[in-house]
Write an enzyme that holds these catalytic residues in place. Structure first.
Site, short mmCIF file in Angstrom:
data_model
loop_
_atom_site.label_atom_id
_atom_site.label_comp_id
_atom_site.label_asym_id
_atom_site.label_seq_id
_atom_site.Cartn_x
_atom_site.Cartn_y
_atom_site.Cartn_z
N SER A 10 0.86 -1.19 0.00
CA SER A 10 0.00 0.00 0.00
C SER A 10 0.89 1.23 0.00
O SER A 10 2.06 1.16 0.39
CB SER A 10 -0.85 0.00 1.27
OG SER A 10 -1.42 1.26 1.49
N TYR A 66 -2.63 -1.26 10.41
CA TYR A 66 -2.56 -1.42 8.94
C TYR A 66 -1.22 -0.89 8.41
O TYR A 66 -0.52 -1.57 7.65
CB TYR A 66 -3.73 -0.67 8.31
CG TYR A 66 -3.84 -0.81 6.81
CD1 TYR A 66 -4.43 -1.94 6.24
CD2 TYR A 66 -3.35 0.17 5.95
CE1 TYR A 66 -4.53 -2.07 4.86
CE2 TYR A 66 -3.45 0.05 4.58
CZ TYR A 66 -4.05 -1.07 4.04
OH TYR A 66 -4.15 -1.21 2.67
P1 NAI Z 1 -11.21 -6.14 -0.63
O1 NAI Z 1 -11.80 -6.06 0.73
O2 NAI Z 1 -12.10 -6.24 -1.80
O3 NAI Z 1 -10.19 -7.37 -0.74
C1 NAI Z 1 -9.56 -7.97 0.34
C2 NAI Z 1 -9.78 -9.46 0.21
O4 NAI Z 1 -9.04 -10.15 1.22
C3 NAI Z 1 -11.25 -9.85 0.37
O5 NAI Z 1 -11.65 -10.65 -0.72
C4 NAI Z 1 -11.27 -10.64 1.66
O6 NAI Z 1 -12.24 -11.66 1.70
C5 NAI Z 1 -9.86 -11.21 1.67
N1 NAI Z 1 -9.43 -11.67 2.98
C6 NAI Z 1 -9.59 -11.02 4.17
N2 NAI Z 1 -9.11 -11.80 5.16
C7 NAI Z 1 -8.65 -12.95 4.59
C8 NAI Z 1 -8.07 -14.13 5.09
N3 NAI Z 1 -7.84 -14.31 6.41
N4 NAI Z 1 -7.73 -15.11 4.21
C9 NAI Z 1 -7.96 -14.95 2.89
N5 NAI Z 1 -8.52 -13.84 2.36
C10 NAI Z 1 -8.87 -12.87 3.21
O7 NAI Z 1 -10.26 -4.88 -0.74
P2 NAI Z 1 -9.09 -4.55 -1.79
O8 NAI Z 1 -9.01 -3.11 -1.84
O9 NAI Z 1 -9.25 -5.31 -3.03
O10 NAI Z 1 -7.80 -5.06 -1.00
C11 NAI Z 1 -6.83 -5.94 -1.57
C12 NAI Z 1 -5.46 -5.57 -1.04
O11 NAI Z 1 -5.11 -4.28 -1.53
C13 NAI Z 1 -5.36 -5.49 0.48
O12 NAI Z 1 -4.14 -6.06 0.90
C14 NAI Z 1 -5.37 -4.00 0.74
O13 NAI Z 1 -4.70 -3.66 1.94
C15 NAI Z 1 -4.61 -3.51 -0.48
N6 NAI Z 1 -4.80 -2.10 -0.77
C16 NAI Z 1 -6.02 -1.61 -1.14
C17 NAI Z 1 -6.16 -0.26 -1.41
C18 NAI Z 1 -7.46 0.34 -1.82
O14 NAI Z 1 -7.57 1.58 -1.86
N7 NAI Z 1 -8.48 -0.43 -2.18
C19 NAI Z 1 -5.03 0.66 -1.28
C20 NAI Z 1 -3.80 0.05 -0.90
C21 NAI Z 1 -3.71 -1.28 -0.64
#
Ligand code: NAI
Length: 261
Positions: free
Chosen positions: A145, A158
């Site tokens: 991130s 985080y």
């Molecule tokens: P999201 O909430 O759609 O995706 C996160 C995914 O991780 C979800 O599908 C969730 O079910 C899964 N997850 C959570 N706990 C889990 C576990 N114990 N085992 C397996 N899967 C698990 O959100 P997004 O934005 O797609 O996030 C994806 C990555 O991107 C994360 O690491 C987040 O920190 C990172 N990120 C997102 C940003 C944003 O603005 N959307 C910015 C910077 C980083």
């Protein structure tokens, strides 16, 4: 499209939504084999599998909690069992929640560090172990991130987890470069995914975030997936140990844009 990706196999954690889903679909367009890990949104996984197949790729959904060692082992085993290999590991699963640091409970701290950092560690370790055993010059992509660099009050756990990912990636890149395994971070800025759904549904809150982005808009998951495809492909063959920020310039001190300071 990257011709060399065709037919290679990737595991993507947390791939039933958001950035992970977009990377899965992009890898499908690259005609890769994709293991879609999920812990929730199970109903959405079949649709992602079908879409990938319609692009000419192959995919399976595999349930697994990235904080559980046995579950992460199963993801790598599923790649081997179904597709016979593993070239690309994307540690994408992540969670966040807002709380002033003086109120941050130990349970909450541990939960976020567990998913974001320990989950990524397990994914790295299992994938690297497999790649070493099978002499694969694989690629690991850790979804970090902008908050591996930008401090983030009320998101202490985080920011600490993403800072940890940065050093983990750099250390692993150094350790496994002699084996041809490349380890890189992908650092999204503010992206339109479920993690931000509540914030971006409020126009005032959304405008506040947009003001922090020199390019002036919230990124799309597909723009992160494009960066992931490049890091996975041989077009990035001389790149290891970096964080590729895909953030519309957010890490470039936008408060100084008008010549302030
Ligand atoms: P999201 O909430 O759609 O995706 C996160 C995914 O991780 C979800 O599908 C969730 O079910 C899964 N997850 C959570 N706990 C889990 C576990 N114990 N085992 C397996 N899967 C698990 O959100 P997004 O934005 O797609 O996030 C994806 C990555 O991107 C994360 O690491 C987040 O920190 C990172 N990120 C997102 C940003 C944003 O603005 N959307 C910015 C910077 C980083």
């Amino acid at each position: 499209m990257y011709k060399d990706l065709e037919g290679s196999t990737a595991v993507i954690t947390g791939a039933s939504s958001g950035i992970g889903r977009a990377i899965a679909l992009r890898f499908g367009q690259e005609k890769m084999n994709v293991v879609i890990n999920y812990v929730s949104n199970e109903d959405k996984v079949n649709a992602i599998v079908r879409k990938i197949e319609s692009f000419g790729g192959k995919a399976i959904g595999v349930y697994g909690d990235v904080t559980k060692e046995e579950d992460v082992k199963k993801l790598v085993a599923a790649a081997h069992h179904h597709f016979g290999s593993l070239e690309v590991m994307v540690n994408n699963a992540g969670i966040e929640n807002e709380v002033p640091s003086e109120d941050l409970t130990l349970d909450n701290w541990r939960k976020v560090l567990d998913v974001n950092l320990t989950g990524a560690f397990l994914g790295c370790r299992e994938a690297i172990d497999y790649m070493l055993e099978h002499r694969i010059k694989g690629r690991i992509i850790n979804v970090s991130s902008v908050h591996e660099r930008i401090p983030w009050p009320h998101f202490l756990h985080y920011a600490a987890s993403k800072g940890g990912i940065k050093m983990m990636t750099e250390t692993l890149a150094l350790e496994f470069a002699p084996k041809g395994i490349r380890v890189n971070n992908l650092g999204p800025g503010a992206i339109d995914t479920p993690i931000n759904a509540a914030k971006f549904s409020d126009p005032a809150a959304k405008a506040k975030v947009e003001a922090l982005i020199p390019l002036g808009y919230i990124g799309k998951p597909e723009e992160i997936a494009a960066a992931a495809a490049w890091l996975a492909s041989s077009e990035s063959s001389y790149v290891t140990g970096i964080t590729l920020f895909a953030d519309g310039g957010m890490t470039k001190y936008p408060a100084f844009q008008g010549g302030q300071g």
